[in-house]
Write an enzyme that holds these catalytic residues in place. Structure first.
Site, PDB file in Angstrom:
ATOM      1  N   ASN A 139       0.845  -1.199   0.000  1.00 51.27           N
ATOM      2  CA  ASN A 139       0.000   0.000   0.000  1.00 51.27           C
ATOM      3  C   ASN A 139       0.880   1.248   0.000  1.00 51.27           C
ATOM      4  O   ASN A 139       1.953   1.280   0.633  1.00 51.27           O
ATOM      5  CB  ASN A 139      -0.996   0.000   1.163  1.00 51.27           C
ATOM      6  CG  ASN A 139      -0.356  -0.156   2.527  1.00 51.27           C
ATOM      7  OD1 ASN A 139       0.684  -0.774   2.672  1.00 51.27           O
ATOM      8  ND2 ASN A 139      -0.970   0.414   3.543  1.00 51.27           N
ATOM      9  N   ILE A 140       0.409   2.240  -0.726  1.00 46.95           N
ATOM     10  CA  ILE A 140       1.153   3.500  -0.863  1.00 46.95           C
ATOM     11  C   ILE A 140       0.191   4.640  -0.555  1.00 46.95           C
ATOM     12  O   ILE A 140      -0.752   4.883  -1.316  1.00 46.95           O
ATOM     13  CB  ILE A 140       1.730   3.650  -2.291  1.00 46.95           C
ATOM     14  CG1 ILE A 140       2.586   2.431  -2.665  1.00 46.95           C
ATOM     15  CG2 ILE A 140       2.551   4.939  -2.400  1.00 46.95           C
ATOM     16  CD1 ILE A 140       2.963   2.362  -4.137  1.00 46.95           C
ATOM     17  N   GLU A 141       0.395   5.282   0.579  1.00 49.91           N
ATOM     18  CA  GLU A 141      -0.519   6.332   1.024  1.00 49.91           C
ATOM     19  C   GLU A 141      -0.072   7.696   0.520  1.00 49.91           C
ATOM     20  O   GLU A 141       1.045   7.857   0.006  1.00 49.91           O
ATOM     21  CB  GLU A 141      -0.617   6.299   2.559  1.00 49.91           C
ATOM     22  CG  GLU A 141      -1.181   4.953   3.029  1.00 49.91           C
ATOM     23  CD  GLU A 141      -1.440   4.861   4.518  1.00 49.91           C
ATOM     24  OE1 GLU A 141      -0.986   5.737   5.280  1.00 49.91           O
ATOM     25  OE2 GLU A 141      -2.117   3.891   4.912  1.00 49.91           O
ATOM     26  N   CYS A 160      -4.069   0.536  -2.632  1.00 51.70           N
ATOM     27  CA  CYS A 160      -3.911  -0.691  -1.841  1.00 51.70           C
ATOM     28  C   CYS A 160      -2.803  -1.569  -2.414  1.00 51.70           C
ATOM     29  O   CYS A 160      -2.465  -1.498  -3.609  1.00 51.70           O
ATOM     30  CB  CYS A 160      -5.201  -1.486  -1.844  1.00 51.70           C
ATOM     31  SG  CYS A 160      -6.585  -0.691  -1.027  1.00 51.70           S
ATOM     32  N   GLU A 211      -2.894  -4.778  -3.032  1.00 49.16           N
ATOM     33  CA  GLU A 211      -3.361  -5.727  -4.046  1.00 49.16           C
ATOM     34  C   GLU A 211      -3.394  -5.084  -5.429  1.00 49.16           C
ATOM     35  O   GLU A 211      -2.967  -5.670  -6.431  1.00 49.16           O
ATOM     36  CB  GLU A 211      -4.776  -6.217  -3.704  1.00 49.16           C
ATOM     37  CG  GLU A 211      -4.882  -6.938  -2.382  1.00 49.16           C
ATOM     38  CD  GLU A 211      -5.219  -6.001  -1.218  1.00 49.16           C
ATOM     39  OE1 GLU A 211      -4.676  -4.870  -1.175  1.00 49.16           O
ATOM     40  OE2 GLU A 211      -6.009  -6.415  -0.355  1.00 49.16           O
ATOM     41  N   CYS A 249     -10.151  -5.233   0.180  1.00 47.12           N
ATOM     42  CA  CYS A 249     -11.299  -4.320   0.176  1.00 47.12           C
ATOM     43  C   CYS A 249     -12.120  -4.517  -1.101  1.00 47.12           C
ATOM     44  O   CYS A 249     -11.689  -5.183  -2.060  1.00 47.12           O
ATOM     45  CB  CYS A 249     -10.824  -2.871   0.306  1.00 47.12           C
ATOM     46  SG  CYS A 249     -10.132  -2.194  -1.206  1.00 47.12           S
TER      47      CYS A 249
HETATM   48  N1  THU Z   1      -5.326  -1.316   2.294  1.00 41.95           N
HETATM   49  C1  THU Z   1      -4.755  -2.189   1.410  1.00 41.95           C
HETATM   50  O1  THU Z   1      -3.588  -2.061   1.071  1.00 41.95           O
HETATM   51  N2  THU Z   1      -5.529  -3.189   0.921  1.00 41.95           N
HETATM   52  C2  THU Z   1      -6.846  -3.377   1.189  1.00 41.95           C
HETATM   53  O2  THU Z   1      -7.475  -4.268   0.624  1.00 41.95           O
HETATM   54  C3  THU Z   1      -7.519  -2.498   2.147  1.00 41.95           C
HETATM   55  C4  THU Z   1      -6.697  -1.407   2.743  1.00 41.95           C
HETATM   56  C5  THU Z   1      -4.531  -0.224   2.839  1.00 41.95           C
HETATM   57  C6  THU Z   1      -4.934   1.149   2.407  1.00 41.95           C
HETATM   58  C7  THU Z   1      -4.398   2.010   3.534  1.00 41.95           C
HETATM   59  O3  THU Z   1      -3.074   2.372   3.225  1.00 41.95           O
HETATM   60  C8  THU Z   1      -4.383   1.102   4.741  1.00 41.95           C
HETATM   61  O4  THU Z   1      -4.605  -0.220   4.240  1.00 41.95           O
HETATM   62  C9  THU Z   1      -5.434   1.440   5.772  1.00 41.95           C
HETATM   63  O5  THU Z   1      -6.695   1.528   5.189  1.00 41.95           O
END
Ligand code: THU
Length: 127
Positions: A42-44, A53, A55, A90
């Site tokens: 995941n990269i915010e 996300c 995936e 998600c």
């Molecule tokens: N996140 C994912 O990487 N995959 C998912 O299927 C759900 C959420 C990440 C997004 C965010 O950086 C962190 O989880 C918290 O929501």
């Protein structure tokens, strides 16, 4: 490549998680039909909705390299790198998986293996 090996690669992928806002790191390892593995994290972003996300990072890496046939994805995630709870994909990631993956596709979590139908029995389709 067995499930535990793929989960291990997902843990490796999570090491690169850029999750300074949530503190929740996620890693994914996507196994292609021809035996390659694409890893994603995941990269915010400070503009929160731009976060991607793990995936989808893995899937988009693969598709952008010309690979669209997948066997399985392993996913781990948790706060402060604690992956003891299963991390479910998600809805947005499930919809993206449904674009490329069929019922043989395996979603591997730390508590077992699942199919797309388990998570998303009815999905959006242009029909
Ligand atoms: N996140 C994912 O990487 N995959 C998912 O299927 C759900 C959420 C990440 C997004 C965010 O950086 C962190 O989880 C918290 O929501």
């Amino acid at each position: 490549m067995d499930s535990n090996e793929l989960l291990q690669l997902a843990c490796e992928a999570a090491q690169n998680s850029y999750s300074k806002y949530s503190g929740f790191s996620v890693g994914a390892a996507l196994l292609t039909e021809d035996g390659r593995v694409f890893k994603g994290c995941n990269i915010e972003n400070s503009s929160f909705s731009l976060t991607i996300c793990a995936e989808r990072t893995a899937i988009f890496k693969a598709v952008s390299e010309g690979c669209t046939s997948f066997k399985a994805i392993a996913i781990v995630g948790g706060a402060e790198g604690n992956f003891s709870h299963p991390c479910c994909p998600c809805g947005a990631c499930l919809q993206v998986m449904s674009e490329f993956c069929d019922e043989d596709f395996s979603i591997i979590l730390t508590n077992g293996e699942f199919t797309l139908d388990d998570f998303l029995p009815m999905r959006f389709e242009l029909n």
